[in-house]
Design a protein around this motif. Structure first.
Motif, PDB file in Angstrom:
ATOM      1  N   SER A  65      -0.637   3.632 -14.022  1.00 57.28           N
ATOM      2  CA  SER A  65       0.761   3.823 -13.913  1.00 57.28           C
ATOM      3  C   SER A  65       1.248   4.514 -15.116  1.00 57.28           C
ATOM      4  O   SER A  65       0.462   4.916 -16.016  1.00 57.28           O
ATOM      5  N   PRO A  66       2.555   4.985 -15.165  1.00 56.83           N
ATOM      6  CA  PRO A  66       3.209   5.780 -16.283  1.00 56.83           C
ATOM      7  C   PRO A  66       2.783   5.023 -17.511  1.00 56.83           C
ATOM      8  O   PRO A  66       3.077   3.586 -17.544  1.00 56.83           O
ATOM      9  N   GLY A  67       2.690   5.457 -18.845  1.00 60.90           N
ATOM     10  CA  GLY A  67       2.627   4.833 -19.966  1.00 60.90           C
ATOM     11  C   GLY A  67       1.124   4.242 -20.216  1.00 60.90           C
ATOM     12  O   GLY A  67       0.838   3.523 -21.373  1.00 60.90           O
ATOM     13  N   ARG A  68       0.440   4.173 -19.420  1.00 62.71           N
ATOM     14  CA  ARG A  68      -0.978   3.406 -19.357  1.00 62.71           C
ATOM     15  C   ARG A  68      -1.804   4.246 -20.459  1.00 62.71           C
ATOM     16  O   ARG A  68      -3.016   3.747 -20.990  1.00 62.71           O
ATOM     17  N   SER A  69      -1.438   5.741 -20.734  1.00 67.23           N
ATOM     18  CA  SER A  69      -2.331   6.369 -21.863  1.00 67.23           C
ATOM     19  C   SER A  69      -2.064   6.225 -23.094  1.00 67.23           C
ATOM     20  O   SER A  69      -2.544   6.673 -24.092  1.00 67.23           O
ATOM     21  N   ASP A  70      -1.119   5.358 -23.638  1.00 63.32           N
ATOM     22  CA  ASP A  70      -0.480   5.103 -24.768  1.00 63.32           C
ATOM     23  C   ASP A  70      -1.432   4.784 -25.908  1.00 63.32           C
ATOM     24  O   ASP A  70      -1.687   5.224 -26.911  1.00 63.32           O
ATOM     25  N   VAL A  71      -2.313   3.465 -25.532  1.00 59.30           N
ATOM     26  CA  VAL A  71      -3.284   3.257 -26.511  1.00 59.30           C
ATOM     27  C   VAL A  71      -4.466   4.274 -26.518  1.00 59.30           C
ATOM     28  O   VAL A  71      -4.821   4.462 -27.500  1.00 59.30           O
ATOM     29  N   ALA A  72      -4.768   4.976 -25.313  1.00 59.72           N
ATOM     30  CA  ALA A  72      -5.787   5.855 -25.749  1.00 59.72           C
ATOM     31  C   ALA A  72      -5.487   7.125 -26.453  1.00 59.72           C
ATOM     32  O   ALA A  72      -6.246   7.666 -27.047  1.00 59.72           O
ATOM     33  N   GLU A  73      -4.279   7.302 -26.076  1.00 62.48           N
ATOM     34  CA  GLU A  73      -3.680   8.576 -26.990  1.00 62.48           C
ATOM     35  C   GLU A  73      -3.727   8.268 -28.653  1.00 62.48           C
ATOM     36  O   GLU A  73      -4.098   9.033 -29.425  1.00 62.48           O
ATOM     37  N   LEU A  74      -3.125   6.979 -28.632  1.00 62.34           N
ATOM     38  CA  LEU A  74      -3.260   6.627 -30.293  1.00 62.34           C
ATOM     39  C   LEU A  74      -4.707   6.348 -30.810  1.00 62.34           C
ATOM     40  O   LEU A  74      -5.013   7.109 -31.832  1.00 62.34           O
ATOM     41  N   LEU A  75      -5.583   5.889 -30.058  1.00 60.40           N
ATOM     42  CA  LEU A  75      -7.017   5.840 -30.633  1.00 60.40           C
ATOM     43  C   LEU A  75      -7.617   6.983 -30.579  1.00 60.40           C
ATOM     44  O   LEU A  75      -8.465   7.554 -31.638  1.00 60.40           O
ATOM     45  N   THR A  76      -7.266   8.062 -29.661  1.00 64.30           N
ATOM     46  CA  THR A  76      -8.003   9.564 -29.785  1.00 64.30           C
ATOM     47  C   THR A  76      -7.415   9.982 -31.001  1.00 64.30           C
ATOM     48  O   THR A  76      -8.114  10.799 -31.640  1.00 64.30           O
ATOM     49  N   SER A  77      -6.131   9.958 -31.471  1.00 65.23           N
ATOM     50  CA  SER A  77      -5.402  10.821 -32.389  1.00 65.23           C
ATOM     51  C   SER A  77      -5.908  10.274 -33.778  1.00 65.23           C
ATOM     52  O   SER A  77      -6.554  10.840 -34.788  1.00 65.23           O
ATOM     53  N   GLU A  78      -6.557   8.861 -33.714  1.00 66.49           N
ATOM     54  CA  GLU A  78      -7.065   8.353 -35.112  1.00 66.49           C
ATOM     55  C   GLU A  78      -8.718   9.174 -35.418  1.00 66.49           C
ATOM     56  O   GLU A  78      -8.730   9.478 -36.262  1.00 66.49           O
ATOM     57  N   LEU A  79      -9.360   9.177 -34.101  1.00 69.95           N
ATOM     58  CA  LEU A  79     -10.671   9.448 -34.305  1.00 69.95           C
ATOM     59  C   LEU A  79     -10.749  11.090 -34.590  1.00 69.95           C
ATOM     60  O   LEU A  79     -11.407  11.298 -35.313  1.00 69.95           O
ATOM     61  N   VAL A  80      -9.742  11.792 -33.812  1.00 70.56           N
ATOM     62  CA  VAL A  80      -9.536  13.222 -34.222  1.00 70.56           C
ATOM     63  C   VAL A  80      -9.288  13.518 -35.676  1.00 70.56           C
ATOM     64  O   VAL A  80      -9.726  14.125 -36.246  1.00 70.56           O
ATOM     65  N   THR A  81      -7.930  12.630 -36.295  1.00 67.90           N
ATOM     66  CA  THR A  81      -7.779  12.927 -37.579  1.00 67.90           C
ATOM     67  C   THR A  81      -8.920  12.655 -38.587  1.00 67.90           C
ATOM     68  O   THR A  81      -9.002  13.297 -39.469  1.00 67.90           O
ATOM     69  N   ASN A  82      -9.702  11.576 -38.357  1.00 69.17           N
ATOM     70  CA  ASN A  82     -10.653  11.081 -39.243  1.00 69.17           C
ATOM     71  C   ASN A  82     -11.558  12.317 -39.124  1.00 69.17           C
ATOM     72  O   ASN A  82     -12.137  12.542 -40.294  1.00 69.17           O
TER      73      ASN A  82
END
Length: 160
Positions: A65-82
């Protein structure tokens, strides 16, 4: 119950599959490749963070469903930033979607392992990335390589 694995996580990227597809010529079933995102992240280029989020959103667009990727996007951005901020080197982002869920892995080329720490109240927003990963992922860990390491997380199919 969430599990945390340090260094002992799966040793292959793309361990998930999307099922089988009929060959059509001899009736044998072949395993279809799992939908995957793979991006090289340039050294200290923080413009890669929103690009990684957009690319992951596109990968996950047809997955639930739409919005399902919100958590995945947040955690991915954390790992990429780190990876970009704390290693001062390039990194490789890999995200693989399978029937069991999503696996995101960010590989860098610096052996120093990330530290999970509780930030002080006056740290602002710094130091909370791995706490978010630990709190929201079904599993996460650090896998050493001959050169560098991978920090990864998994989300169950119903959570990503």
């Amino acid at each position: 119950m969430k599990r945390q694995v340090r260094g002992g996580g799966p040793t292959t990227v793309g361990a998930f599959s999307t099922g089988t597809a009929e060959d059509g010529t001899d009736g044998a079933a072949e395993q279809a490749p799992a939908p995957q995102l793979r991006r090289r992240l340039e050294r200290a280029d923080l413009r890669a963070v929103p690009e990684a989020r957009r690319a992951l959103r596109e990968l996950l667009r047809h997955w639930g469903s739409p919005g399902r990727s919100d958590v995945a996007e947040l955690l991915t951005s954390e790992l990429v930033t780190n990876a970009l901020v704390h290693t001062d080197d390039e990194a490789i982002l890999t995200a693989t979607v399978g029937p069991r869920g999503l696996r995101v892995e960010v590989r860098d080329f610096v052996a120093r392992r990330p530290r999970l720490r509780v930030p002080a109240a006056d740290d602002g927003t710094n130091g909370r990335g791995l706490l978010l990963v630990q709190s929201l992922a079904a599993a996460w860990g650090v896998r050493p390589h001959a050169v560098g390491k991978s920090v990864w997380f998994e989300l169950d199919a119903d959570a990503a």
